[in-house]
Scaffold this active site. Structure first.
Site, PDB file in Angstrom:
ATOM      1  CG  HIS A   1      -1.898   4.699   4.580  1.00 28.39           C
ATOM      2  ND1 HIS A   1      -1.638   4.379   3.264  1.00 28.39           N
ATOM      3  CD2 HIS A   1      -2.287   3.544   5.185  1.00 28.39           C
ATOM      4  CE1 HIS A   1      -1.840   3.080   3.081  1.00 28.39           C
ATOM      5  NE2 HIS A   1      -2.245   2.556   4.226  1.00 28.39           N
TER       6      HIS A   1
ATOM      7  CG  HIS B   1      -6.447   0.695   0.989  1.00 22.99           C
ATOM      8  ND1 HIS B   1      -5.435   0.866   0.074  1.00 22.99           N
ATOM      9  CD2 HIS B   1      -5.840   0.465   2.182  1.00 22.99           C
ATOM     10  CE1 HIS B   1      -4.272   0.733   0.682  1.00 22.99           C
ATOM     11  NE2 HIS B   1      -4.488   0.510   1.965  1.00 22.99           N
TER      12      HIS B   1
ATOM     13  CB  CYS C   1      -0.952  -0.019   1.181  1.00 21.96           C
ATOM     14  SG  CYS C   1      -1.934  -1.539   1.246  1.00 21.96           S
TER      15      CYS C   1
END
Length: 405
Positions: free
Chosen positions: A291, A326, A160
């Protein structure tokens, strides 16, 4: 180093114009998942890219020879090159690097191969399907779409945070004279494997993603790609290119603290590394693109790390995952694109779905409505499982003789 081309494939808009409009509007990309059968899952929402037609967006590739993530990557690279005002011939005459970050590679195709094998045995798996699987094809597809041969092609699997890792890679390649242009970013497509993994961890939200909210319940998985074209300031000025932003610096670390839990001190160390590389003081940063996954652990840990670096009154700190979901390896790449657009157009995208800020987070997340802002320097965070952290610092270019810092 400067960013002169952007290519975005996302659930809130594809292409620079649509993506910008989606960010300004605080558009939600949430819809019921159709990429795979969600029977048996109690939660079924995600952020899919709607109406993606690779045949319309790609000029040279046979879409059937590549998986969905590679199609995203090649399409985003094509858009970034055209957005930069370059042709394929321009790139073929110089040294290039293509760096694509990813979490899952082509796990969507692996899902389908596994299902075919379970139902029909080995003979049910075709060679064409198997040839679509290698993760290296995410970068190779972009190179083949642009017909590049004198090019270094890299696939970065730091999950990620991989988009930011790729941007750092491109920055270094140009800094050290290994490349004249760098196409860097990330790409991932929906797959059952990753959805099921987050579901088993208990981190899939029932309806939408609410980063920094008291009532947040987790992530929504997403998909897409973001590619940025980097070149030296001298190159951009010489050809009269539009400059979206300057890449001032980046920081990377890996703490291996825990397979899935972030570690506050390590995240703070990464943010400081990025600021130090950029030659920027915390007080000079106007915005943080966090994030911001919307999980209990990430949002508190990241917010504490931000305050550790920036003090008790940090810059506005937003989460694009409230809109995009995400997007795994594409997340920080799309974040860097959003930051570049925010610098260019003078606005801050919102954190949508927000009701009440968690006191343990204590950030101004710009709830629900975009605001106009005179931004000069922004920081883009990417945090990944295993403690693979990456942060990139971007600045506004103001026709000055040299870079910020």
């Amino acid at each position: 180093m400067v960013v002169t081309g952007l290519g975005a494939v996302s659930s809130i808009g594809t292409g620079t114009e649509e993506f910008t409009a989606g960010l300004r509007a605080g558009r939600s990309g949430v819809s019921p998942i159709t990429a795979f059968d969600t029977t048996g899952f109690a939660r079924r929402n995600g952020c899919q890219v709607p109406d993606f037609d690779p045949a319309r967006m790609l000029r040279r590739l046979d879409p059937g020879a590549y998986g969905r993530a590679a199609q995203f990557s090649a399409a985003a690279a094509r858009m970034a090159v055209e957005d930069a005002g370059l042709t394929d011939d321009d790139l073929r005459s110089v040294r290039c690097q293509i760096s694509v970050g990813t979490t899952d590679g082509e796990s969507y195709d692996l899902d389908r191969i596994t299902e075919a094998h379970l139902r029909g045995g080995p003979s049910a798996v075709t060679g064409r399907a198997a040839r679509r699987v290698p993760a290296a094809l995410l970068g190779i597809a972009a190179a083949r779409e642009l017909r590049l041969t004198d090019v270094e092609v890299l696939t970065i699997g730091t999950a990620c945070s991989a988009g930011n890792y790729s941007i750092g890679n491109g920055l270094d390649a140009i800094r050290h004279g290994d490349a004249d242009f760098a196409l860097c970013g990330g790409a991932d497509a929906f797959c059952r494997k990753t959805f099921a993994a987050f579901y088993r961890l208990g981190t899939i939200a029932p309806d939408c993603c609410r980063p920094f909210d008291t009532d947040r319940q987790g992530i929504l998985t997403g998909e897409g790609a973001g590619m940025l074209l980097l070149e030296s300031l001298e190159s951009a000025l010489a050809r009269g290119a539009r400059i979206y932003s300057e890449v001032l610096g980046y920081g990377l670390n890996c703490d291996a603290y825990h397979p899935v839990a972030p570690q506050e001190d390590s995240v703070a160390r990464c943010l400081r590394l990025a600021l130090d590389d950029a030659g920027v003081k915390p007080g000079e940063v106007d915005l943080i693109s966090a994030h911001g996954t919307g999980t209990k652990a990430n949002d508190v840990t990241e917010s504490r790390a931000v305050r550790q670096v920036y003090g008790s009154a940090p810059p506005r700190t937003i989460s694009l995952k409230s809109m995009l979901g995400h997007t795994m390896g594409a997340a920080s790449a799309l974040g860097a694109i959003a930051c570049s657009l925010a610098l260019t157009h003078g606005f801050i995208p919102p954190t949508i779905n927000h009701r009440t800020t968690d006191p343990e987070c204590a950030v101004d997340c710009v709830p629900n409505q975009a605001i106009e802002a005179d931004l000069r320097i922004v920081q883009n965070n990417g945090l990944a499982f295993g403690g693979n952290n990456a942060a990139v610092v971007l600045g506004r270019y103001d026709s000055r003789p040299g870079p910020l810092a």
